[in-house]
Design a protein around this motif. Sequence first.
Motif, mmCIF file in Angstrom:
data_model
loop_
_atom_site.group_PDB
_atom_site.id
_atom_site.type_symbol
_atom_site.label_atom_id
_atom_site.label_comp_id
_atom_site.label_asym_id
_atom_site.label_seq_id
_atom_site.Cartn_x
_atom_site.Cartn_y
_atom_site.Cartn_z
ATOM 1 N N GLY B 39 -7.368 -10.596 21.733
ATOM 2 C CA GLY B 39 -6.800 -11.900 22.079
ATOM 3 C C GLY B 39 -7.118 -12.987 21.066
ATOM 4 N N PHE B 40 -7.661 -12.576 19.914
ATOM 5 C CA PHE B 40 -8.017 -13.522 18.879
ATOM 6 C C PHE B 40 -6.759 -14.133 18.253
ATOM 7 C CE2 PHE B 40 -9.812 -14.662 14.676
ATOM 8 C CZ PHE B 40 -10.910 -15.394 15.100
ATOM 9 N N ILE B 41 -5.715 -13.326 18.156
ATOM 10 C CA ILE B 41 -4.420 -13.846 17.694
ATOM 11 C C ILE B 41 -3.338 -13.481 18.705
ATOM 12 C CG2 ILE B 41 -4.941 -13.791 15.217
ATOM 13 C CD1 ILE B 41 -3.310 -11.099 15.161
ATOM 14 N N GLU B 42 -2.303 -14.301 18.770
ATOM 15 C CA GLU B 42 -1.159 -14.008 19.642
ATOM 16 C C GLU B 42 0.113 -14.157 18.825
ATOM 17 O OE1 GLU B 42 -1.621 -16.581 23.017
ATOM 18 O OE2 GLU B 42 -3.247 -15.364 23.839
ATOM 19 N N PRO B 43 0.450 -13.115 18.079
ATOM 20 C CA PRO B 43 1.582 -13.236 17.152
ATOM 21 C C PRO B 43 2.926 -13.326 17.893
ATOM 22 C CG PRO B 43 0.266 -11.262 16.708
ATOM 23 C CD PRO B 43 -0.141 -11.783 18.045
ATOM 24 N N ASP B 44 3.862 -14.058 17.255
ATOM 25 C CA ASP B 44 5.245 -14.025 17.745
ATOM 26 C C ASP B 44 6.018 -12.947 17.013
ATOM 27 O OD1 ASP B 44 5.315 -16.396 19.586
ATOM 28 O OD2 ASP B 44 4.535 -17.340 17.754
ATOM 29 N N LEU B 45 5.569 -12.667 15.780
ATOM 30 C CA LEU B 45 6.269 -11.671 14.972
ATOM 31 C C LEU B 45 5.271 -10.840 14.182
ATOM 32 C CD1 LEU B 45 8.875 -10.517 13.567
ATOM 33 C CD2 LEU B 45 8.545 -12.320 11.852
ATOM 34 N N ILE B 46 5.516 -9.540 14.184
ATOM 35 C CA ILE B 46 4.760 -8.652 13.303
ATOM 36 C C ILE B 46 5.741 -7.952 12.382
ATOM 37 C CG2 ILE B 46 3.542 -6.440 13.283
ATOM 38 C CD1 ILE B 46 1.728 -7.496 15.397
ATOM 39 N N VAL B 47 5.474 -8.054 11.080
ATOM 40 C CA VAL B 47 6.350 -7.415 10.095
ATOM 41 C C VAL B 47 5.594 -6.238 9.485
ATOM 42 C CG1 VAL B 47 7.640 -7.728 7.964
ATOM 43 C CG2 VAL B 47 7.520 -9.599 9.621
ATOM 44 N N ASP B 48 6.086 -5.052 9.809
ATOM 45 C CA ASP B 48 5.489 -3.807 9.308
ATOM 46 C C ASP B 48 6.093 -3.522 7.936
ATOM 47 O OD1 ASP B 48 4.673 -1.224 8.816
ATOM 48 O OD2 ASP B 48 5.258 -0.422 10.776
ATOM 49 N N ILE B 49 5.253 -3.467 6.894
ATOM 50 C CA ILE B 49 5.797 -3.287 5.534
ATOM 51 C C ILE B 49 5.763 -1.835 5.056
ATOM 52 C CG2 ILE B 49 5.264 -5.673 4.830
ATOM 53 C CD1 ILE B 49 2.813 -4.439 3.290
ATOM 54 N N LYS B 50 5.416 -0.915 5.962
ATOM 55 C CA LYS B 50 5.236 0.465 5.501
ATOM 56 C C LYS B 50 6.544 1.176 5.141
ATOM 57 C CE LYS B 50 2.439 1.798 8.915
ATOM 58 N NZ LYS B 50 2.104 0.511 9.540
ATOM 59 N N ARG B 51 7.684 0.593 5.548
ATOM 60 C CA ARG B 51 8.951 1.230 5.152
ATOM 61 C C ARG B 51 9.464 0.723 3.802
ATOM 62 N NH1 ARG B 51 11.487 4.345 9.517
ATOM 63 N NH2 ARG B 51 9.562 5.270 10.290
ATOM 64 N N ILE B 52 8.706 -0.183 3.190
ATOM 65 C CA ILE B 52 9.100 -0.683 1.873
ATOM 66 C C ILE B 52 8.479 0.249 0.836
ATOM 67 C CG2 ILE B 52 8.999 -2.640 0.283
ATOM 68 C CD1 ILE B 52 8.551 -4.400 2.862
ATOM 69 N N ALA B 53 9.362 0.949 0.097
ATOM 70 C CA ALA B 53 8.890 2.056 -0.747
ATOM 71 C C ALA B 53 7.793 1.634 -1.714
ATOM 72 C CB ALA B 53 10.074 2.663 -1.505
ATOM 73 N N SER B 54 7.930 0.478 -2.317
ATOM 74 C CA SER B 54 6.976 0.101 -3.371
ATOM 75 C C SER B 54 5.576 -0.189 -2.831
ATOM 76 C CB SER B 54 7.480 -1.115 -4.141
ATOM 77 O OG SER B 54 7.555 -2.239 -3.287
ATOM 78 N N THR B 55 5.451 -0.343 -1.538
ATOM 79 C CA THR B 55 4.113 -0.585 -0.979
ATOM 80 C C THR B 55 3.363 0.710 -0.726
ATOM 81 O OG1 THR B 55 4.766 -0.489 1.353
ATOM 82 C CG2 THR B 55 4.961 -2.637 0.248
ATOM 83 N N ARG B 56 4.051 1.843 -0.903
ATOM 84 C CA ARG B 56 3.451 3.103 -0.481
ATOM 85 C C ARG B 56 2.923 3.960 -1.618
ATOM 86 N NH1 ARG B 56 4.436 4.612 4.799
ATOM 87 N NH2 ARG B 56 2.727 6.060 4.368
ATOM 88 N N THR B 57 3.063 3.485 -2.863
ATOM 89 C CA THR B 57 2.732 4.377 -3.974
ATOM 90 C C THR B 57 1.596 3.854 -4.851
ATOM 91 O OG1 THR B 57 4.453 3.286 -5.262
ATOM 92 C CG2 THR B 57 5.060 5.351 -4.179
ATOM 93 N N ILE B 58 0.935 4.810 -5.506
ATOM 94 C CA ILE B 58 -0.035 4.479 -6.547
ATOM 95 C C ILE B 58 0.623 4.888 -7.858
ATOM 96 C CG2 ILE B 58 -2.342 4.898 -7.467
ATOM 97 C CD1 ILE B 58 -3.131 5.942 -4.674
ATOM 98 N N ALA B 59 0.863 3.911 -8.737
ATOM 99 C CA ALA B 59 1.535 4.231 -10.007
ATOM 100 C C ALA B 59 0.587 3.994 -11.170
ATOM 101 C CB ALA B 59 2.785 3.366 -10.172
ATOM 102 N N LYS B 60 0.560 4.961 -12.108
ATOM 103 C CA LYS B 60 -0.207 4.749 -13.337
ATOM 104 C C LYS B 60 0.755 4.103 -14.322
ATOM 105 C CE LYS B 60 -3.633 7.013 -16.162
ATOM 106 N NZ LYS B 60 -4.250 8.250 -16.627
ATOM 107 N N THR B 61 0.418 2.907 -14.788
ATOM 108 C CA THR B 61 1.324 2.162 -15.664
ATOM 109 C C THR B 61 0.693 2.019 -17.044
ATOM 110 O OG1 THR B 61 0.341 0.025 -15.131
ATOM 111 C CG2 THR B 61 2.097 0.807 -13.661
ATOM 112 N N ALA B 62 1.457 1.398 -17.935
ATOM 113 C CA ALA B 62 0.960 1.191 -19.300
ATOM 114 C C ALA B 62 -0.281 0.308 -19.290
ATOM 115 C CB ALA B 62 2.058 0.563 -20.152
ATOM 116 N N THR B 63 -0.359 -0.584 -18.291
ATOM 117 C CA THR B 63 -1.482 -1.533 -18.281
ATOM 118 C C THR B 63 -2.579 -1.147 -17.288
ATOM 119 O OG1 THR B 63 -0.284 -2.857 -16.671
ATOM 120 C CG2 THR B 63 -0.048 -3.489 -18.996
#
Lengths: 760, 286, 158
Positions: B39-63
Amino acid sequence: MPLDNAESSTRKYKVVGTRPNRPDGVDKVTGRARFGADAVAPGQLVGLILRSPHPHAKIKGIDASKALKLAGVKAVVTSADLPDKTDGDAMLYDVLVNVMAREKALYQGHAVAAVAATSASIARQALKLIKVDYEILPHVTDVDEAMKPNAPLLYPKMITDGMDPKPKKPSNVVRRYEFGHGDVEAGFKKAEIIVERSFKTEATHQGYIEPHACLANVGPDGQGELWVCTQGHFMVRDTCARLLGMDFSKLRVTASEIGGGFGGKTTVFIEPIALALSRKANRPVKVVMSREEVFKATGPTSSSSIDVKIGATKDGRIVAGDATLRYQGGAFAGSPVEFGAMTAFAQYDLDNVRAVGFDVVCNRPKQAAYRAPGAPMANFAVESVIEELAHKVGMEPIDFRIKNAAREGTHSSYGPVYGPIGLLPTLQKAREHPHFKAPLGKNQGRGMACGFWFNFGGQSCVSMNIGVDGTVGVTVGSPDIGGSRASMCLMTAEELGIPYDKVRAVVADTGTLGYNDVTDGSRTTFATGMACIMAARDAIKKLCARAAQIWGIPEDAVVWENGHAKPAGSNAGNFPPMSLKEIAAQAPSTGGPIAGHHEFSADGAGVSFATHICDSEVDPETGFTKILRYTVLQDAGKAVHPSYVEGQFQGGAVQGIGWALNEEYIYGKDGRLQNAGFLDYRIPVCSDLPMIDTVILEIPNPGHPYGVRGVGETSIVPPLAAVANSVSAAVGVRMTELPISPPKLLAALEKQSAMKKAAE
Amino acid sequence: MRYERPTTLQAASQLLAKEKGSAYVLAGGTDLLVRLRTGFIEPDLIVDIKRIASTRTIAKTATGFKIGAAVSGAELGENAALKKAWPGVVEAANLIGSKQVQGRATMTGNLCNASPAADSVPALVAAAAKVVIAGPKGKRTIPVEQVPVGPGKTSLKKGEIIEAILLPKRPARSGDAYLRFIPRTEMDIAVVGVGVSLTLDAKGIVTAARVSLGAVAPTVLLVPAAAKAIIGTKLDAKALDALAAAASAACKPIDDKRGTKDYRIKVAGVLAKRAAKIAQQRAGGK
Amino acid sequence: MSSIKVSTTINGDPTEYVCEADETLLDVLRNRLGLTGAKEGCSTGDCGACSVTIDGRLTCSCLVLGAEMDGAEIGTIEGMASGEKLHPLQKKFIEHAALQCGICTPGFLIAAKSLLDHNPKPTETEVRFALAGNLCRCTGYDKIVRAVMDTAAEMRRA
């Protein structure tokens, strides 16, 4: 009733002492077992409880009108719905007030109102709509503070009992107790070495993983049913019926599988509220506590403040022991300080001993029993001083203990003279144990302690029904907390002379069997087990009578041996023995069903002693303590199912380790509990611990046909001191306050090194 | 309360930006659900970002590495390349909660929860990690230490979501470590946490270092003075003592149910030394 | 509050349910699907009594929303035995007396199975840390650890 005492030491057991699978095993590993929160009734409502945010406040008014108007709310209950029917019974009145606050909220979390609604979310909304008008009062949560003359008073008229002369001024001290014998002052005059120390321990919680839960169903005809996780459903029935003005016989209480109790489920909290809500709504109501509610509003154990003084002569004989114990038991009378005072010195053979206890109230939840209630803290104080005294005398602590140990014939510190007891054997076994000789490394220390618990007998009632197929159903009324059904089956099978898997035990509801006391005081395997043995003997008598009838010989010419009836001698007749199965098969034509019964109040619970050895290692830079090795040696009288006896030893030891190192109720200055969850109330996790080695000793209890002693509680008595002694040995600083949390230990180490520097 | 599960960052950002009531991002949920249930928070909206592909990967990049915001601790622990390059960061993330919690909990969530005691944050700060933030006005990248601004508060604006955490490429002879103190061996919140990342030269002299502290101030601290104490040294006893002193000096802790001020100050120094030694070893030093 | 429809697989069986947005997976399992093997000991992820697997990963079902489970594969204690054949862990827990009250047992079994699935030859220390998220207050963990080690040994032999 005379018991055949001699048999226990000579008898060869066939079934008792083996380790078969428990009867409820498959249910519990498949998720099928039904615990408190697992029951459902058609049309059930959700019950939730509104609790005081203040540790001490006058309740000037409660307005539930808005909550009642919310769609889906079916009932609201306050103390007005629970009129006082306790008829001058002060203890029951305290239960009533604890269940639902009346004029005052006495601790944070004290229930003030409850709702029943069609869903959890509606019930939650409804709670917010109930307006309680509080007048905040000053509070006190520490036992020493509560005893000061200017402390806020929980009960402005309370005068301490047990004082001579009687005090004129009211205080938070409920009662003074004193136990002991001899002349303590004279004893100290003879002492050549005296150690005197003061100790404090914080309140801990039983920490059962299953929160309290029940499902109540009461109709307008005054009949009701209650499904509940409890250590004693007969107690729940009687208490609830009395509080609600119901007939005992019209309230049927069923004990669910119980997800741990350790004493914490030996009283009522939510049950009368659930029944009152159900009665008012005329619908089934389920109430399940959250973990936060469990910590704030059930029954942790007392916090304590203890002074101990023990004196000895140079040859290592204790000449006097004196202790003053102050326990706060929450907002009501009844802290276990009496047991603390009784058990403090119970492991020693003393001529001069005194223990004085003060029962104190504070703005904390009403304490409930916790495994050997009152004993562990007293033991921590005394066994810490004993260890220190042994060092000062120049003896090995184990030899010092052996020299002064209570034995058969010792006049115990709490009164009785001991019969055959097992303390010395546990000490001698400890000295021979490889653990005792294992080398220790840097920053490591070894500590030990001996502990005692009375154990209890009490009322039990058992029915035993023999099926025509020769299998046996045992009906008991003791909730099974840790595998007792297996023990009941073992003792029944042993007595009847049939295999274990032909016996099945069930825990019956209150409508099915006579009264049984709560599963507490380590009584079930002892007392209910003895009732099983007696019921089996009753059944055997009837089985012999049927055999006599079949054979056409007198009943007293038939004896029972190895599961068979046989003629007592050749002159009784020459018939081949008849098995239980063969006699049972003929029951319909020889007089009908065969059953055994026994109901009694068991005396003769044998006291039990244990010795614990603990090795720990302290990180001197962080104050972190790791338990390296731990051994429990305890007298079980007779281990009926050794695996579950070991389990009791191990579980109690680990609860004690938690109490010693990291578990505590942490209150803020505002009188509110700061750690009402498993995140910051730190019970030991699997990776904190080594294996817990066990040694079962069997010194038969003459009060039980097989020599059984209760084993459930003694195991939590020595660990506090064993751990503290071990840590003190590792770092060279005596720790006198529990828990020995890392900040506390590091501060003590720094103080010591500062003192060393100053001395140089 | 509404639950939404968009598949693009833009859609997620829009949902959050448009919501008039209180809105929360859900990735692993191991903090959010606790706050919701108590009961610490009472959200009106929860946005689940797990269906956004770029949030689900570990990429090795040039940097270096790009770690999606919804990657769980367990997934981090299974990525051999990441573990090899940034053992301290992975170790820190894997200390959060139990195996069960590891199955869901994310480093980005640990960061956005903005607890001063968050285990992965000191390690990320020491690692000079950055975060990529997607919002109504596009993307921006900021250092991790700029995300939390106080207990439970972040610098993220309405409609903004962290898409990923960026870890830089490691120079040769680099190592990192994170140590925390807890009263038990598992399942506790850090009483003190220390992250150290350092690089050695061929002679074993520290050429670069970052030291950070958790649970000793309202936010995780980057302590340049502590880094300075070991740069140019071989982590000899004197340097380690100076490191400990600098770490302790930087603490601004409080007394609370988990520890005292004095305790935190003292143990911050102790752990800084120990973490530096581990980082040194991982960098190939002695 | 509007209901959300979820299609999922539980213990291999296609399952559909509706739930409210604020219901946890544990609420759904226990209150909507009658799968009460997962227990609520704390609702904060600290006790592990509600352990399940989601897409093969060990998780506390109290820390997951029911709404998140669309398309997921969930494993619960009710799916651990195959028909009347108990999983070796279930058998060993009974044989070793690795349970007393039994409330934590389903969670321990799920967590232990997850460990053995990933690490068939764990050391005692590995077992202890893998099970640190499951609280047991009865046993002191001794017999639980023994049961898991013994199961691992037996499964390796098989």
